[in-house]
Design an enzyme around this catalytic site. Structure first.
Site, PDB file in Angstrom:
ATOM      1  N   TYR A  19       0.823  -1.212   0.000  1.00  0.00           N
ATOM      2  CA  TYR A  19       0.000   0.000   0.000  1.00  0.00           C
ATOM      3  C   TYR A  19       0.859   1.264   0.000  1.00  0.00           C
ATOM      4  CZ  TYR A  19      -3.191   3.691   1.439  1.00  0.00           C
ATOM      5  OH  TYR A  19      -3.911   4.860   1.493  1.00  0.00           O
ATOM      6  N   ASN A  43       0.233  12.709   5.198  1.00  0.00           N
ATOM      7  CA  ASN A  43      -0.558  11.842   6.071  1.00  0.00           C
ATOM      8  C   ASN A  43      -0.234  12.108   7.538  1.00  0.00           C
ATOM      9  OD1 ASN A  43      -2.423   9.844   6.580  1.00  0.00           O
ATOM     10  ND2 ASN A  43      -1.527   8.420   5.108  1.00  0.00           N
ATOM     11  N   GLU A  90     -13.165   5.970   4.381  1.00  0.00           N
ATOM     12  CA  GLU A  90     -12.934   6.846   5.543  1.00  0.00           C
ATOM     13  C   GLU A  90     -14.306   7.218   6.107  1.00  0.00           C
ATOM     14  OE1 GLU A  90     -10.435   9.953   4.003  1.00  0.00           O
ATOM     15  OE2 GLU A  90      -8.967   8.500   3.256  1.00  0.00           O
ATOM     16  N   TYR A 124     -20.467  35.853  42.454  1.00  0.00           N
ATOM     17  CA  TYR A 124     -19.684  34.697  42.015  1.00  0.00           C
ATOM     18  C   TYR A 124     -18.573  35.067  41.038  1.00  0.00           C
ATOM     19  CZ  TYR A 124     -23.158  31.405  43.949  1.00  0.00           C
ATOM     20  OH  TYR A 124     -23.973  30.675  44.761  1.00  0.00           O
ATOM     21  N   HIS A 168      -4.988  16.141  -4.005  1.00  0.00           N
ATOM     22  CA  HIS A 168      -5.316  16.380  -2.601  1.00  0.00           C
ATOM     23  C   HIS A 168      -5.119  17.848  -2.203  1.00  0.00           C
ATOM     24  CE1 HIS A 168      -5.574  12.096  -2.459  1.00  0.00           C
ATOM     25  NE2 HIS A 168      -5.678  12.033  -1.145  1.00  0.00           N
ATOM     26  N   ARG A 208     -15.888  36.216  43.482  1.00  0.00           N
ATOM     27  CA  ARG A 208     -15.512  35.271  44.521  1.00  0.00           C
ATOM     28  C   ARG A 208     -15.022  33.932  43.949  1.00  0.00           C
ATOM     29  NH1 ARG A 208     -20.031  32.762  48.114  1.00  0.00           N
ATOM     30  NH2 ARG A 208     -21.175  34.443  47.102  1.00  0.00           N
ATOM     31  N   PHE A 239      -3.272   7.942  12.025  1.00  0.00           N
ATOM     32  CA  PHE A 239      -3.552   9.256  11.438  1.00  0.00           C
ATOM     33  C   PHE A 239      -4.872   9.856  11.922  1.00  0.00           C
ATOM     34  CE2 PHE A 239      -4.729   5.761   8.585  1.00  0.00           C
ATOM     35  CZ  PHE A 239      -6.118   5.870   8.670  1.00  0.00           C
TER      36      PHE A 239
END
Length: 519
Positions: free
Chosen positions: A61, A204, A425, A291, A91, A294, A339
Site C-alpha cells: 500500500y 498523512n 474513511e 460569584y 489532494h 468570589r 492518522f
C-alpha cells in the site's frame, strides 16, 4: 499571537520529539531547523526498505498501489512518479482564505519532525528540500477548508507538498505571493520529483491541528495569568474582598490550578490602598461578593487544569510518528490508523469550552462595573457626565457579542463526523475544524480580557484618592492612558491598543515587574 519574525536561533530536529516551545520558536519567531545526525542515518535506513519493496512482486500500500478506496489497484513502476504527483495535486484541493503564516510554518515543522524519525520512508534529499523551503521562509498558501482530520490534514499538507514539487502558490519571506517554482529557484532549491511512498509521507499527518494546538497552548499560558490579573483588578476596583482567596480556604478543595489562580489574585491585591479602605467589618456591610468575583480561582483554575491536560496530549502527539503505512523499528512496513485525529480533536474542543467560560465570567465582571446598583459607588457606565456621556457602555456590548460567539465556538467539532472516500474513511475527527475555531476563540478571549482590563483600570482610577496596589498601578501605566477617566472619546482604537498589550504579553510583563512571577 504575533506573526513570524526574523530568524531567531535554531531548533534541532531528530528522531526524538519537539517541544511546544520549539514549535513556537520556528512557527512564530522564524527559528532555523537543523537536522540531527541520528535522523540522517535513520531516514536513509528506512528509505532502503521502501526501495526494496518497490521492486517486490507483492503489492504494498502506498508504494505500488493506489490510495484510500483505490488501495487494491496495483500501479506499474513506470506510472509511480505520476501516481505520487497525482496524489499530491489532487489532494491540494483546499478552498477559502489563506491560513495564517505561523500555522502553516507549524504544520510544516511538524511534518518535518515526523519525516525525520525515519518511520515514513522518505528519501533524505526530499527531507532536505522540505527543510530548506521552511528555512528560506517560503510559506505555501494553505486554504481554510479541506481537512476532515482523518488520514491526517490531507489538503493542508498537500498544498505544502505541492509547493515542494514547484507548483502552486507560496508567500515569500517578504510576504509576496508568487508561484512556488519561482520562490524555490530564488532560494536555490531544486523542486522535488517524488518517488514511491513519498506522497503519502508528506500528507498523512495531524500536523495542522497539532500545530494550532501548540500555538494555542503557548498563548493560553499567558492569557490565563492575564485573566487572573484582570480578575484581581476587578475585585479591587469593585471593592471586593481578597479574604476568600486565602491559601487555607483554597486547600480545602485541592485542585492545583485553583491554588495557582488564588495565589495570583492575592498578589494582585497585595498592598492595595483601595482594598485596605474597606477592611473594617463594621464599616463594610457586604457579606459576600458575587460569584464572578468570589469564584474566579475556581473557574480560571479549572481552565488551567484543562490546559495542563491538553498540554499532555500535545506532548504525546509531538512524540508520535504519524503516517500510513509506517516503517517500524524492526523494518516492517505496516498499515495503521494512527492518522485519526481524535486525540487532538478532543483537546482542541476542550480548550474552546473553557475559553468560553473564562471569557463569560470576565464579561460579567465588566458589566458589574457599569451598573451603579452593583459597582459600589461608581458612576453609571463609568461615565464622566452620565447622560451626556455613555462611558464604557458599548465596550461591554462588544465583550458580550464576543462571548456569545465564543459560546457558539465551544460547540465541539469532534462530535461530528461525515464519511468520505467512498466510505473507506467512514469516520473522521473534524480536528482541523476544531483547530480553526480554537484559533478564533483564543483571539476572542484576548479581546474580552482587554475590555475587562480597560474597564477595571478606569474604575480603579475613579476611586481616587484611594490608590491601587503595585500591580494595579503597573498595569495602568502599561496601558499608557487607555482606560483613563474623562469625557467620551473615540473608543475603538483604545480597545485595540489594550488588545495588543494583552496579546503581546505586555500586561503580564508589567504585573510581573511589580510583584514577581505569576503562576
Amino acid at each position: 499571537m504575533t506573526s513570524a519574525a526574523q530568524s531567531t536561533g535554531s531548533v534541532a530536529v531528530g528522531v526524538g520529539p519537539l517541544t511546544i516551545d520549539d514549535v513556537v520558536a520556528v512557527a512564530r519567531h522564524g527559528a532555523i531547523i537543523e537536522l540531527s545526525a541520528d535522523s540522517v542515518a535513520e531516514v536513509a535506513k528506512s528509505r532502503a526498505i521502501i526501495d526494496a519493496l518497490a521492486s517486490d512482486t507483492i503489492p504494498h500500500y502506498g508504494i505500488s498501489t493506489g490510495f484510500g478506496a483505490l488501495a487494491n489497484t496495483s500501479i506499474p513502476p513506470e506510472k509511480r512518479q505520476k501516481l505520487q504527483r497525482s496524489l499530491v495535486a489532487s489532494h491540494a484541493a483546499g478552498s477559502g482564505e489563506p491560513v495564517e503564516r505561523e500555522i502553516v510554518r507549524a504544520l510544516m515543522l511538524l511534518r518535518i519532525s515526523t519525516l525525520a524519525t525515519g518511520r515514513t520512508g522518505i528519501r533524505p534529499e526530499t527531507l532536505d528540500a522540505y527543510i530548506a523551503m521552511l528555512n528560506a521562509g517560503i510559506t505555501p498558501l494553505v486554504r481554510e477548508y479541506g481537512s476532515l482530520g482523518c488520514s491526517g490534514d490531507l489538503a493542508p499538507l498537500a498544498h505544502c507538498a505541492l509547493a515542494l514539487m514547484g507548483d502552486g502558490e507560496v508567500a515569500t519571506a517578504d510576504g509576496d505571493v508568487v508561484h512556488a517554482a519561482d520562490a524555490l529557484k530564488a532560494a536555490g532549491i531544486e523542486p522535488v520529483v517524488l518517488q514511491e511512498k513519498e506522497g503519502l509521507a508528506l500528507i498523512n499527518g495531524t500536523d495542522g491541528m497539532l500545530g494550532t494546538l501548540c500555538l494555542a497552548i503557548a498563548d493560553l499560558r499567558m492569557l490565563l495569568s492575564t485573566a487572573d490579573i484582570a480578575s484581581g483588578l476587578s475585585v479591587e476596583g469593585l471593592l471586593g474582598t481578597d479574604d476568600v482567596f486565602a491559601d487555607d480556604l483554597q486547600k480545602l478543595r485541592p485542585h492545583p490550578g485553583q491554588a495557582k489562580s488564588a495565589a495570583n489574585l492575592r498578589k494582585v491585591l497585595d498592598a492595595s490602598g483601595i482594598r485596605d479602605s474597606h477592611r473594617d467589618p463594621h464599616a463594610c456591610t457586604r457579606v459576600q461578593d458575587a460569584y464572578s468575583l468570589r469564584c474566579s480561582p475556581q473557574v480560571i483554575g479549572a481552565a488551567r487544569d484543562t490546559l495542563d491536560y491538553v498540554t499532555t496530549v500535545a506532548e504525546r502527539e509531538l512524540a508520535a510518528a504519524v503516517d500510513n503505512p509506517v516503517v517500524t523499528l524492526d523494518g516492517r512496513v505496516e498499515s495503521n490508523g494512527n492518522f485519526h485525529g481524535a486525540p487532538v480533536a478532543y483537546a482542541l474542543d476542550f480548550l474552546a469550552i473553557v475559553i468560553a467560560d473564562v471569557a463569560s465570567m470576565s464579561e460579567r465582571r465588566t458589566d458589574r462595573f457599569l451598573d451603579r446598583a452593583r459597582n459600589n459607588g461608581l458612576p453609571p457606565f463609568l461615565a464622566d457626565d452620565p447622560g451626556t456621556d455613555s462611558g464604557l457602555m458599548i465596550a461591554q456590548y462588544t465583550a458580550a457579542g464576543i462571548v456569545s460567539e465564543l459560546k457558539r465556538l465551544a460547540n465541539p467539532a469532534s462530535a461530528d463526523s461525515i464519511p468520505s472516500s467512498a466510505m473507506q474513511e467512514d469516520h473522521v475527527s473534524m480536528g482541523w475544524a476544531g483547530a480553526r475555531k480554537l484559533r478564533r476563540s483564543v483571539d476572542g478571549l484576548t479581546r474580552v480580557l482587554a475590555i475587562e482590563l480597560l474597564t477595571a483600570t478606569r474604575g480603579i482610577q475613579m476611586r481616587a484618592p484611594l490608590t491601587p496596589g503595585p500591580v494595579g498601578a503597573a498595569v495602568i501605566e502599561a496601558l499608557d492612558g487607555a482606560g483613563r477617566p474623562g469625557p467620551d472619546r473615540y473608543l475603538s482604537p483604545e480597545i485595540e491598543s489594550v488588545v495588543a498589550r494583552v496579546a503581546d504579553g505586555d500586561v503580564l510583563a508589567a504585573a510581573t515587574r511589580a510583584a514577581g512571577d505569576f503562576n
